[in-house]
Design an enzyme around this catalytic site. Structure first.
Site, mmCIF file in Angstrom:
data_model
loop_
_atom_site.group_PDB
_atom_site.id
_atom_site.type_symbol
_atom_site.label_atom_id
_atom_site.label_comp_id
_atom_site.label_asym_id
_atom_site.label_seq_id
_atom_site.Cartn_x
_atom_site.Cartn_y
_atom_site.Cartn_z
ATOM 1 N N SER A 75 43.001 24.802 41.435
ATOM 2 C CA SER A 75 44.057 25.659 40.894
ATOM 3 C C SER A 75 44.406 25.200 39.472
ATOM 4 O O SER A 75 43.551 25.238 38.589
ATOM 5 C CB SER A 75 45.272 25.635 41.821
ATOM 6 O OG SER A 75 46.187 26.664 41.496
ATOM 7 N N ASP A 130 41.276 35.599 46.874
ATOM 8 C CA ASP A 130 42.396 34.815 46.347
ATOM 9 C C ASP A 130 43.439 35.757 45.755
ATOM 10 O O ASP A 130 43.229 36.347 44.692
ATOM 11 C CB ASP A 130 41.873 33.848 45.279
ATOM 12 C CG ASP A 130 42.879 32.773 44.889
ATOM 13 O OD1 ASP A 130 44.089 33.028 45.029
ATOM 14 O OD2 ASP A 130 42.452 31.695 44.433
ATOM 15 N N HIS A 166 43.379 31.427 48.312
ATOM 16 C CA HIS A 166 43.474 30.316 47.365
ATOM 17 C C HIS A 166 43.202 28.963 48.027
ATOM 18 O O HIS A 166 42.777 28.016 47.364
ATOM 19 C CB HIS A 166 44.868 30.324 46.728
ATOM 20 C CG HIS A 166 44.986 29.491 45.500
ATOM 21 N ND1 HIS A 166 44.138 29.613 44.415
ATOM 22 C CD2 HIS A 166 45.867 28.504 45.161
ATOM 23 C CE1 HIS A 166 44.485 28.755 43.477
ATOM 24 N NE2 HIS A 166 45.512 28.061 43.895
#
Length: 726
Positions: A596, A671, A703
């Site tokens: 991320s 995601d 995610h």
């Protein structure tokens, strides 16, 4: 055989046994981490303190099904079963009591929606009779909440707010305009849920005569489209996602009065491009407090609203030249008898506790110092004490403190070095502590309010015994100075057979986002044990918290404002150079990985730091902040219209021409948070720049990239890449 020979034989035998035991210690294998879950911890789940403070309840799961048991604080013995899932024939996974503990709401068949939202089948359980009443004939609903008088339940279904009378199942539809991707009543939209940590957006008044709720009009918010795979024709999933600089939902607050069945709109001011992320009923059942945040998030206002007329009054405001973080200004508690309220703010440079009168006038700042209050645990109004967690001992640790309401008598209640979180009883006589440090897995213990240990609830003894069979090395914490002289914290995991005379490759792990922390004195999770596996394969694993991370005050955190990625990348490169100067590090084999924000950081580090880093893995990375949501991105960068350079200067897409090393890019196509679009555009830019790289996508994975065999596959892939390329 003489005594000397006997002794020598015994000694030799003991040495052989000890050597055998030492040789039996095994390396941490991937299968130990991801297949057999050899390092998973136990805990005590679903704890709710009972109102008298002498008991707490706990959700337990057995072969017969779930049950909620009542436990005596003094003895630790079970004092009865409060909710029996087997008897009710309900496989519930959540429960909550009403204030007088005569009823409970249990949720089953719960279906996740986004990070915090879910819907499920709900039952109201009468704790005296043990009977359960299924709500809405088993239709899945959201946010079921009992009224203070226990005879009604409010909930959200199909974007509308409803109320159900339990006595006769009479259903009242409070709102009628709810529509998917247009209007939401009583539940948060995607960006509020993700960035303001909320899902339920309604609340009963203390007397049960009103319901305040937030309405989201997201009609004009741009839609994001994700395809889901696995069918002959892929299906589209469209949802409202406001990207930086784009239109947000228009948000308003309303109060529904049960007796008149009328709804009043609260006056939040003339500006509509704002956020209204919190509502609170004060001690006055007709006064609703709420927070108003401007689009750039550098001002937060506290207002009071009249529940009958919707008229409002400004009580307090916090301003900043950078941003005012809601997470640092969200501990708002109203005191009984109109004695004001307690809140937190970092206006003096660190998050601290403040006491205001009912009209917002400051009575006193209760805590001070070059350390942060991380959260308010509770306010004992009778005892005039406040319990809170803080970083006073170390920014890498969390401890429980108590202080008098007048700011005197501060005392630490959890003396062990490490990281605590606590759950305090409603009468403030006891607390349950969850403790760990880098060498001690989770310890769950019961204490009285002075901190005295009363009982151990879980010590993970089996895990600790199991760990003795593996080559586990402790984290070594260290500090170094970055380019501007700022001291940064880090930790290092070395191979168990570490030899000072050898040169080792290094893999750095990074997240690095605003307010985050990875360098903590706490027990690790799955990724830490993957790092232990890599250490067993001859790698040193290192983590550094760069400027912009949390626990060290506003200035340290806000230095990255309007320029995300610049200073963070400089610090990771400086960290790699520091490591490369150590005699046991092979400076030609330093890699970095992250997920991320960490994937964003690892991409930048490999490109900008191409003379330092050899290899990088980026999992689900943001590659341009233009693709991320309004609330998070604009808080730190303003809008793209106001600060285009802040968006583009430190985008990995901008720096693809600098790529020299080995790059692995990973993303889930499903995601909903950091969209797959980020990786698609980075791939496109890399191809145009004629750069070779490796990539993997995971169909329909969100995610977190998990489910089925996915986690095993993902970490096996990354392990293989590291072994080949580092």
């Amino acid at each position: 055989m003489n005594k000397l020979k006997i002794f020598s034989a015994l000694l030799l035998g003991l040495l052989l046994v000890n050597n055998s035991i030492a040789q039996e210690k095994k390396k941490v294998a991937l299968a130990d981490v991801f297949k057999s879950n050899a390092f998973s911890q136990k805990s005590v789940y679903g704890i709710n303190w009972m109102k008298d403070g002498q008991y707490y309840s706990s959700l337990q799961r057995g072969t017969a099904g779930p049950k909620v048991v009542k436990i005596n604080v003094a003895t630790g013995a079970e004092s009865g079963v409060l909710i029996d899932g087997a008897a009710l024939r309900v496989d519930f996974s959540s429960y909550s009591f009403n204030p007088d503990e005569t009823k409970a709401l249990i949720g089953s068949e719960v279906e996740s929606i986004y990070r915090r939202s879910s819907k499920g089948v709900y039952h109201v359980v009468d704790l005296k009779t043990g009977q359960a009443q299924k709500l809405m004939d088993g239709e899945k609903i959201m946010h079921a909440t009992l009224s203070p008088d226990n005879d009604k339940v409010a909930f959200v279904k199909d974007n509308n707010l409803y109320m159900l009378a339990l006595a006769n199942n009479q259903l009242t539809q409070i709102t009628t305009d709810g529509k998917w991707n247009h209007i939401i009543n009583g539940s948060a939209d995607w960006v509020y849920e993700e960035e303001f940590s909320m899902s339920q957006a309604f609340d009963w008044s203390p007397d049960g005569k009103k319901i305040a709720f937030i309405r989201f009009d997201e009609t004009d918010v741009p839609e994001f489209n994700m395809q889901t795979w696995g069918k002959l024709y892929p299906e589209d999933y469209k949802f409202k996602y406001p990207k930086a600089g784009e239109k947000n939902a228009e948000v308003s607050i309303h109060v529904y009065e049960l007796s008149s069945q009328k709804t009043v709109k609260v006056d939040a001011g003339s500006e509509i491009d704002i956020y209204l992320p919190r509502i609170y009923w004060t001690g006055d059942a007709n006064t609703l407090a709420f927070l108003r945040v401007n689009r750039l998030q550098n001002q937060i206002d506290l207002l009071y609203a009249n529940g009958e007329t919707g008229e409002t009054k400004l009580i307090l405001e916090d301003k900043s030249e950078t941003y005012v973080d809601l997470d640092y200004n969200d501990d708002l508690r109203f005191l009984e008898g109109n004695k004001g309220f307690i809140r937190t703010s970092e206006k003096d440079g660190y998050k601290h506790i403040y006491h205001h009168d009912n009209q917002g006038k400051l009575i006193r700042q209760i805590t001070t110092g070059d350390w942060e209050v991380t959260n308010l645990v509770g306010i004992d109004e009778k005892g005039k004490k406040i319990y809170f967690m803080s970083t006073e001992v170390s920014p890498m640790e969390r401890n429980l403190f108590v202080i008098n309401l007048d700011g005197k008598g501060k005392k630490m209640l959890t003396p062990e070095k490490g990281t605590y979180s606590v759950n305090m009883s409603k009468d403030f006589k006891y607390f349950i502590a969850n403790f760990s440090n880098s060498s001690t897995p989770l310890q769950v213990t019961l204490h009285d309010s002075s901190g005295k240990l009363l009982k151990g609830l879980e010590d993970n003894a089996a895990l600790q015994t199991s760990l003795e069979n593996f080559e586990i090395t402790q984290k070594e914490f260290f500090k170094f100075n970055t380019v501007d002289g700022t001291s940064l914290n880090g930790y290092m995991i070395k191979p168990a057979d570490f030899d000072e005379g050898k040169k080792y490759p290094v893999l750095m792990y990074v997240y690095g986002g605003p307010g985050s922390q990875n360098v903590n004195n706490s027990w690790g999770g799955t990724r830490d044990f993957w790092h232990q596996h890599l250490a067993s394969e001859g790698y040193i694993v290192v983590c550094v918290d760069n400027r912009g991370t949390g626990g060290r005050g506003r200035d340290f955190k806000h230095v990255t404002y309007a320029n995300l990625g610049k200073y963070e990348t400089e610090d990771q490169i400086a960290g790699a150079k520091y490591l490369g100067g150590l005699p046991f590090v092979d400076q030609t084999r330093i890699g970095i990985w992250g997920w991320s924000y960490g994937g964003y950081m690892s991409s930048l580090a490999l490109m900008i730091g191409n003379d330092v880093f050899k290899t990088a893995i980026a999992v689900a990375p943001v590659t341009t902040w233009r693709y991320y949501d309004t609330v998070y991105t604009e808080r730190f960068l303003q809008t793209p219209q106001l600060n285009a350079a802040g968006y583009d200067d430190n985008s990995p897409i901008t720096h693809v021409n600098k790529l020299k090393g080995n790059f692995l890019l990973i993303h889930g196509t499903g995601d909903d948070n950091v969209h797959f679009q980020n990786s698609v555009d980075l791939v496109d830019a890399l191809i145009k720049a004629d750069k070779q790289f490796e990539t993997m996508f995971y169909p329909n994975k969100n995610h977190g990239i998990y489910g089925g065999n996915t986690t095993w596959h993902l970490y096996s892939l990354m392990t293989d890449f590291i072994k080949r390329k580092l």
